[in-house]
Write a protein that holds these residues in place. Structure first.
Motif, short mmCIF file in Angstrom:
data_model
loop_
_atom_site.label_atom_id
_atom_site.label_comp_id
_atom_site.label_asym_id
_atom_site.label_seq_id
_atom_site.Cartn_x
_atom_site.Cartn_y
_atom_site.Cartn_z
N ALA A 93 0.82 -1.22 0.00
CA ALA A 93 0.00 0.00 0.00
C ALA A 93 0.85 1.26 0.00
O ALA A 93 0.52 2.25 0.65
N LEU A 94 1.96 1.22 -0.73
CA LEU A 94 2.77 2.44 -0.86
C LEU A 94 2.07 3.41 -1.80
O LEU A 94 1.38 2.98 -2.73
N PHE A 95 2.23 4.70 -1.54
CA PHE A 95 1.61 5.71 -2.41
C PHE A 95 2.43 5.81 -3.68
O PHE A 95 3.57 6.28 -3.65
N ASP A 96 1.87 5.38 -4.80
CA ASP A 96 2.71 5.30 -6.00
C ASP A 96 2.96 6.65 -6.65
O ASP A 96 3.77 6.76 -7.56
N SER A 97 2.26 7.69 -6.18
CA SER A 97 2.53 9.01 -6.75
C SER A 97 3.65 9.72 -6.00
O SER A 97 4.07 10.80 -6.40
N LEU A 98 4.13 9.11 -4.92
CA LEU A 98 5.17 9.74 -4.12
C LEU A 98 6.46 8.92 -4.19
O LEU A 98 6.42 7.71 -4.35
N PHE A 106 5.86 10.09 5.23
CA PHE A 106 4.49 10.60 5.14
C PHE A 106 3.86 10.86 6.51
O PHE A 106 3.30 11.92 6.77
N ARG A 156 8.14 2.61 6.52
CA ARG A 156 7.07 3.59 6.72
C ARG A 156 6.30 3.29 8.02
O ARG A 156 5.94 4.20 8.75
N THR B 125 -5.83 -1.06 -3.65
CA THR B 125 -4.51 -1.46 -3.18
C THR B 125 -4.29 -1.01 -1.73
O THR B 125 -3.15 -0.96 -1.27
N GLU B 126 -5.36 -0.68 -1.04
CA GLU B 126 -5.34 -0.30 0.39
C GLU B 126 -4.59 0.99 0.67
O GLU B 126 -4.27 1.28 1.81
N GLN B 127 -4.29 1.78 -0.37
CA GLN B 127 -3.57 3.04 -0.10
C GLN B 127 -4.44 4.02 0.68
O GLN B 127 -3.93 4.84 1.44
#
Lengths: 257, 258
Positions: A93-98, A106, A156, B125-127
């Motif tokens: 669940a990593l933020f793929d835009s960052l 974060f 994280r 994706t649980e983000q």
């Protein structure tokens, strides 16, 4: 001091429509302890974690964090309680835009209102703790392998030095060696920050390694709870079947078309 | 028979549940737009995405709309010797109707779809859950900046579309239909009232709100992996397009319906 448990669930019920997922869960986790909940797929392990985190709301029962009731808590109080938590998600669940370092930082930047400069330094330090070079910090999560993503996710989860860390199937989808590396990191990180850990997994090697106590979830109930070393002679045939991974036994897979 | 009734009942209850959920979502979203903390960085990024990167699409739509409008009204109006009205028809149609509606529909396809896909993927994706565990409100972080940016940027886009659309009409009028340049321009201004442009900009703001709301809402409640995200994207675009057409009528009736 035999004080209040860090997390206490009493008689927690949760269902979706007619399907009952949690049918009266009682569990308490002491400060600094590492509890692993094992159980087959779809037995409600993730639902239990999400109820504690407030992502799902149980129908009845009580969940206390540091003695404070969190079921039905107001949004503002919940944000305060959430700062005690870190969570490693199953898929990362990593933020793929960052970028990677922004992911790790974060919680510091958004939750703890830290400036970006010092937050970045901490992020790089946490990345080093999980064995990643500082140069990885400037990549995007999609540029990393699955094992590296898990490590970033772990970094994280521990970045804000949380008091409580949840691990949702930390080793699923990793090769056995990488799984062991992650297990070692979990044990090390929890010791270093003195965190209370609650993990769910169906990987017994992982459970044996990181657990002080093991609990087994079956059909919405915890059918066995005991010290990790007792899991091999629990005297519970359900637990025996699960840890040896036998198809024959009291647990039958419900196969439906 | 009872099966049939049960189906009707289920569909109706489902409809009510969705309406309630959308209302609650809208209320939450709006309340987070006006309450701090704000995320200027994210608002800026959404504004650039919606305003700047939509310019080519909206500009092309506007120029060809203005051109075809001049051509069509000329050939139609010549039947009753009213060719002189072409400039007026172009400017009124573009500012009141065509610029806001067509820009809205184009942006719905571009922005509504990408928002639903992005937020939907974050959901599956649980983000979004991860945001919550990192003490960040997903409404504040994901939804509010996008809705604010959409509501603010669409009027600017439409103002630009107004200008480009009228310019398209002018090109065809002067270089193809043989109007005198200064006559065409003075005809354009002669009957134009501020309310024509203002009503179009009000529409644009409402459309911007609807497009981003639908994109965020459908993405936020998507489930079930890739297929769910696909469905969310489709629903976001279709519902935004329909709402644009419905609200276009309502707002027109409010401004000009007597």
């Amino acid at each position: 001091m035999a004080d209040t448990p860090k997390i206490q669930l009493s008689n927690v019920h949760k269902g979706f429509g007619r399907k009952v997922v949690l049918d009266g869960i009682d569990l308490s986790v002491a400060r600094g302890e590492s509890v692993v909940v094992i159980g087959g797929s779809g037995t409600g392990k993730s639902v239990m974690l999400k109820c504690i985190l407030g992502l799902l709301r149980p129908e009845s029962g009580s969940i206390k964090v540091d003695g404070e009731e969190v079921v039905g808590m107001k949004a503002r109080d919940r944000e305060r309680v959430m700062r005690k938590f870190g969570m490693l998600f199953q898929g990362g669940a990593l933020f793929d835009s960052l970028k990677v370092w922004e992911n790790v930082a974060f919680g510091l930047i958004q939750g703890h209102k830290m400036a970006r400069g010092p937050a970045r330094d901490i992020a790089i330090e946490k990345l080093a703790q999980v064995g990643l070079a500082a140069s990885a910090g400037d990549l995007f999560p999609s540029e990393l392998s699955g094992g590296m993503q898990k490590r970033v996710s772990l970094a994280r989860a521990i970045a804000t030095s949380p008091e409580i860390i949840f691990f949702d199937e930390p080793t699923t989808g990793l090769d056995p060696i990488m799984a062991d590396v992650i297990n070692d990191l979990i044990v090390k990180c929890c010791k270093e920050v003195g965190a209370t850990a609650l993990s769910i997994t169906h990987d017994m090697a992982s459970a044996r390694k990181i657990a002080d106590r093991i609990a087994m979830l079956y059909k919405g109930r915890l059918i066995w709870v005991g010290p990790a070393k007792d899991v091999d002679h629990s005297g519970n045939e359900y637990v025996d079947q699960f840890i040896h991974g036998r198809a024959q036994g009291p647990i039958t897979m419900e196969l439906r078309a | 028979m009872s099966d049939f009734l049960a189906t009707i009942g289920r569909v109706f209850l489902n409809f009510l549940a969705r309406t309630g959920r959308l209302s609650a979502f809208t209320g939450m979203a709006v309340s987070h737009v006006v309450r701090p903390p704000f995320y200027p960085r994210l608002i800026m990024r959404a504004m650039i995405e919606i305003g700047y990167y939509s310019l080519p699409v909206v500009g092309l739509t506007a120029v060809f709309t203005g051109m075809v409008l001049a051509l069509q009204s000329y050939s139609g109006f010549s039947r009753f010797a009213a060719e002189g009205a072409v400039a007026t028809v172009v400017v009124l149609s573009v500012t009141r109707e065509l610029a806001p509606v067509l820009a809205g529909l184009m942006v719905a396809g571009r922005i509504g779809a990408s928002m639903a896909a992005e937020i939907g993927t974050m959901r599956v994706t649980e983000q979004i859950d991860a945001l919550t565990t990192l003490s960040t409100n997903p409404f504040k972080y994901l939804v509010a900046p996008r809705i604010l940016a959409g509501t603010v940027m669409l009027p600017f886009l439409v103002l630009i579309a107004d200008i480009i659309g009228v310019f398209g009409g002018y090109i065809v009028g002067v270089y193809k239909l043989g109007f005198n340049s200064s006559t065409y321009i003075s005809r354009t201004w002669e009957f134009l009232e501020p309310l024509d442009v203002i009503s179009g900009l009000v529409k644009a703001a409402v459309f911007g709100f609807l497009i981003t709301l639908m994109g965020c809402y459908n993405g936020y409640y998507s489930k079930g992996g890739a297929q769910g995200v696909g469905a969310a994207t489709t629903n976001a675009v279709v519902s935004a397009a329909i709402l644009i057409l419905v609200f276009n009528y309502i707002i027109t009736a409010m401004f000009f319906g007597k």
